[in-house]
Design a protein around this motif. Structure first.
Motif, PDB file in Angstrom:
ATOM      1  N   TYR A  88       0.851  -1.195   0.000  1.00 50.93           N
ATOM      2  CA  TYR A  88       0.000   0.000   0.000  1.00 50.93           C
ATOM      3  C   TYR A  88       0.886   1.245   0.000  1.00 50.93           C
ATOM      4  O   TYR A  88       1.882   1.306   0.739  1.00 50.93           O
ATOM      5  CB  TYR A  88      -0.879   0.039   1.262  1.00 50.93           C
ATOM      6  CG  TYR A  88      -1.911  -1.063   1.314  1.00 50.93           C
ATOM      7  CD1 TYR A  88      -3.206  -0.852   0.878  1.00 50.93           C
ATOM      8  CD2 TYR A  88      -1.583  -2.332   1.800  1.00 50.93           C
ATOM      9  CE1 TYR A  88      -4.166  -1.862   0.916  1.00 50.93           C
ATOM     10  CE2 TYR A  88      -2.523  -3.345   1.849  1.00 50.93           C
ATOM     11  CZ  TYR A  88      -3.809  -3.105   1.406  1.00 50.93           C
ATOM     12  OH  TYR A  88      -4.756  -4.113   1.447  1.00 50.93           O
ATOM     13  N   ARG A  95       2.930   6.376  -7.915  1.00 51.29           N
ATOM     14  CA  ARG A  95       3.573   6.423  -9.234  1.00 51.29           C
ATOM     15  C   ARG A  95       4.985   7.016  -9.179  1.00 51.29           C
ATOM     16  O   ARG A  95       5.438   7.649 -10.124  1.00 51.29           O
ATOM     17  CB  ARG A  95       2.722   7.172 -10.257  1.00 51.29           C
ATOM     18  CG  ARG A  95       1.305   6.630 -10.412  1.00 51.29           C
ATOM     19  CD  ARG A  95       1.264   5.158 -10.842  1.00 51.29           C
ATOM     20  NE  ARG A  95       1.545   4.917 -12.224  1.00 51.29           N
ATOM     21  CZ  ARG A  95       0.616   4.829 -13.181  1.00 51.29           C
ATOM     22  NH1 ARG A  95      -0.642   4.961 -12.864  1.00 51.29           N
ATOM     23  NH2 ARG A  95       0.961   4.577 -14.416  1.00 51.29           N
ATOM     24  N   ALA A 132       2.590  -5.062 -13.898  1.00 49.72           N
ATOM     25  CA  ALA A 132       3.806  -4.339 -14.308  1.00 49.72           C
ATOM     26  C   ALA A 132       5.040  -4.893 -13.604  1.00 49.72           C
ATOM     27  O   ALA A 132       6.163  -4.733 -14.074  1.00 49.72           O
ATOM     28  CB  ALA A 132       3.652  -2.847 -14.006  1.00 49.72           C
TER      29      ALA A 132
HETATM   30  C1  LIG Z   1      -1.135  -0.426  -6.020  1.00 50.86           C
HETATM   31  C2  LIG Z   1      -0.162   0.520  -5.303  1.00 50.86           C
HETATM   32  C3  LIG Z   1       0.520  -0.226  -4.157  1.00 50.86           C
HETATM   33  C4  LIG Z   1       0.902   0.980  -6.328  1.00 50.86           C
HETATM   34  O1  LIG Z   1       1.907   1.744  -5.654  1.00 50.86           O
HETATM   35  P1  LIG Z   1       2.827   2.819  -6.435  1.00 50.86           P
HETATM   36  O2  LIG Z   1       3.952   3.191  -5.569  1.00 50.86           O
HETATM   37  O3  LIG Z   1       1.985   3.914  -6.970  1.00 50.86           O
HETATM   38  O4  LIG Z   1       3.339   1.922  -7.683  1.00 50.86           O
HETATM   39  P2  LIG Z   1       4.646   2.177  -8.608  1.00 50.86           P
HETATM   40  O5  LIG Z   1       4.921   3.641  -8.700  1.00 50.86           O
HETATM   41  O6  LIG Z   1       5.748   1.300  -8.153  1.00 50.86           O
HETATM   42  O7  LIG Z   1       4.085   1.656 -10.022  1.00 50.86           O
HETATM   43  C5  LIG Z   1       4.817   0.785 -10.865  1.00 50.86           C
HETATM   44  C6  LIG Z   1       4.039   0.542 -12.121  1.00 50.86           C
HETATM   45  O8  LIG Z   1       2.814  -0.151 -11.819  1.00 50.86           O
HETATM   46  C7  LIG Z   1       1.782   0.303 -12.719  1.00 50.86           C
HETATM   47  N1  LIG Z   1       0.752   1.031 -11.967  1.00 50.86           N
HETATM   48  C8  LIG Z   1       0.809   1.449 -10.679  1.00 50.86           C
HETATM   49  N2  LIG Z   1      -0.352   2.045 -10.326  1.00 50.86           N
HETATM   50  C9  LIG Z   1      -1.151   2.003 -11.416  1.00 50.86           C
HETATM   51  C10 LIG Z   1      -2.471   2.469 -11.699  1.00 50.86           C
HETATM   52  N3  LIG Z   1      -3.205   3.075 -10.755  1.00 50.86           N
HETATM   53  N4  LIG Z   1      -2.982   2.276 -12.924  1.00 50.86           N
HETATM   54  C11 LIG Z   1      -2.259   1.664 -13.896  1.00 50.86           C
HETATM   55  N5  LIG Z   1      -0.987   1.202 -13.691  1.00 50.86           N
HETATM   56  C12 LIG Z   1      -0.457   1.364 -12.466  1.00 50.86           C
HETATM   57  C13 LIG Z   1       2.461   1.244 -13.711  1.00 50.86           C
HETATM   58  O9  LIG Z   1       2.950   0.476 -14.785  1.00 50.86           O
HETATM   59  C14 LIG Z   1       3.617   1.780 -12.862  1.00 50.86           C
HETATM   60  O10 LIG Z   1       4.693   2.288 -13.644  1.00 50.86           O
HETATM   61  P3  LIG Z   1       4.632   3.804 -14.218  1.00 50.86           P
HETATM   62  O11 LIG Z   1       4.239   4.706 -13.072  1.00 50.86           O
HETATM   63  O12 LIG Z   1       6.030   4.029 -14.692  1.00 50.86           O
HETATM   64  O13 LIG Z   1       3.592   3.801 -15.299  1.00 50.86           O
HETATM   65  C15 LIG Z   1      -0.917   1.790  -4.766  1.00 50.86           C
HETATM   66  O14 LIG Z   1      -1.554   2.429  -5.847  1.00 50.86           O
HETATM   67  C16 LIG Z   1      -1.966   1.472  -3.724  1.00 50.86           C
HETATM   68  O15 LIG Z   1      -1.670   1.458  -2.540  1.00 50.86           O
HETATM   69  N6  LIG Z   1      -3.240   1.266  -4.151  1.00 50.86           N
HETATM   70  C17 LIG Z   1      -4.393   1.164  -3.275  1.00 50.86           C
HETATM   71  C18 LIG Z   1      -4.351   0.014  -2.320  1.00 50.86           C
HETATM   72  C19 LIG Z   1      -4.298  -1.328  -2.970  1.00 50.86           C
HETATM   73  O16 LIG Z   1      -5.204  -1.713  -3.689  1.00 50.86           O
HETATM   74  N7  LIG Z   1      -3.209  -2.044  -2.644  1.00 50.86           N
HETATM   75  C20 LIG Z   1      -3.029  -3.390  -3.052  1.00 50.86           C
HETATM   76  C21 LIG Z   1      -3.737  -4.299  -2.123  1.00 50.86           C
HETATM   77  S1  LIG Z   1      -3.716  -5.940  -2.789  1.00 50.86           S
END
Ligand SMILES: CC(C)(COP(=O)(O)OP(=O)(O)OC[C@H]1O[C@@H](n2cnc3c(N)ncnc32)[C@H](O)[C@@H]1OP(=O)(O)O)[C@@H](O)C(=O)NCCC(=O)NCCS
Length: 162
Positions: A88, A95, A132
Motif C-alpha cells: 500500500y 507512481r 507491471a
Molecule cells: C497499487 C499501489 C501499491 C501501487 O503503488 P505505487 O507506488 O503507486 O506503484 P509504482 O509507482 O511502483 O508503479 C509501478 C508501475 O505499476 C503500474 N501502476 C501502478 N499504479 C497504477 C495504476 N493506478 N494504474 C495503472 N498502472 C499502475 C504502472 O505500470 C507503474 O509504472 P509507471 O508509473 O512508470 O507507469 C498503490 O496504488 C496502492 O496502494 N493502491 C491502493 C491500495 C491497494 O489496492 N493495494 C493493493 C492491495 S492488494
C-alpha cells in the motif's frame, strides 16, 4: 527524493495502519463500494487495532517505505503461505516507484527464505501494478475480508529468484 525501505518496528504500528487507510480510502475507493472500503480499512484507528497489528498473528515480515523520513508505503510477506499480504502506498507518493521498491524487497526476502514463487490476492485497483511487476493472473474471484465481507479480487502469482 529517494525511497528507502526498512523493516517495520513496533513503534511504526500506527503509521502502518495510517498508510493502509490512506491508500484504501484515497486510491482503492474509486473501484469498490463504500461498504467494502469501510470493511477493508475500518476507521478510526484505535488502540485495539494498533495492538492487533503488533500481535502479528500470521507472523508477517513487514516493511515500511520512507521518503524524506516519512512513511509513505507498507508491504508484508507471509512466508509460510508464500504470500504477498500487503502493498500500500499513500496517494501523494504514488507512481514514484514506492510500491515496486517494496515489492522487490519482499521478493528478495522471500528468495532468501528459499521461496521460489509468490502468490497474492490483488485488489482490482492494484492489478496493473502487480502485472507491471511480473505477476500473472491465475483467476478472478473474491477475497473474504477478516470481517467476513467479500471483495472482488484477482488471484496472481510470480516465479521468483530464477
Ligand atoms: C497499487 C499501489 C501499491 C501501487 O503503488 P505505487 O507506488 O503507486 O506503484 P509504482 O509507482 O511502483 O508503479 C509501478 C508501475 O505499476 C503500474 N501502476 C501502478 N499504479 C497504477 C495504476 N493506478 N494504474 C495503472 N498502472 C499502475 C504502472 O505500470 C507503474 O509504472 P509507471 O508509473 O512508470 O507507469 C498503490 O496504488 C496502492 O496502494 N493502491 C491502493 C491500495 C491497494 O489496492 N493495494 C493493493 C492491495 S492488494
Amino acid at each position: 527524493m529517494a525511497v528507502s525501505v526498512r523493516q517495520m518496528s513496533a513503534d511504526d504500528a500506527q503509521a502502518f495502519l495510517e498508510v493502509h487507510r490512506a491508500a484504501v480510502h484515497g486510491i482503492a475507493a474509486h473501484d469498490y463500494p463504500p461498504a467494502v472500503i469501510s470493511a477493508w480499512a475500518p476507521l478510526p484507528i484505535g488502540d485495539e487495532l494498533i495492538q492487533d497489528v503488533r500481535a502479528n498473528r500470521d507472523d508477517e515480515s513487514r516493511l515500511v517505505a520512507e521518503i524524506g523520513g516519512q512513511i509513505v508505503g507498507i508491504g508484508s510477506l507471509v512466508a509460510k503461505n508464500a504470500e504477498v499480504r500487503a502493498c500500500y502506498v499513500v496517494r501523494t507518493a504514488s507512481r514514484k516507484g514506492v510500491g515496486s521498491t517494496l515489492l522487490r524487497e519482499i521478493e528478495r526476502v522471500a528468495t532468501e527464505l528459499g521461496l521460489s514463487s509468490l502468490q497474492l490476492d490483488s485488489s482490482i485497483t492494484a492489478e496493473p501494478f502487480y502485472a507491471a511487476n511480473g505477476y500473472e493472473v491465475r483467476e478472478r474471484g473474491e477475497h473474504i475480508l477478516g470481517s467476513g465481507v467479500p471483495m472482488a479480487c484477482v488471484k496472481m502469482y510470480k516465479t521468483i529468484g530464477s
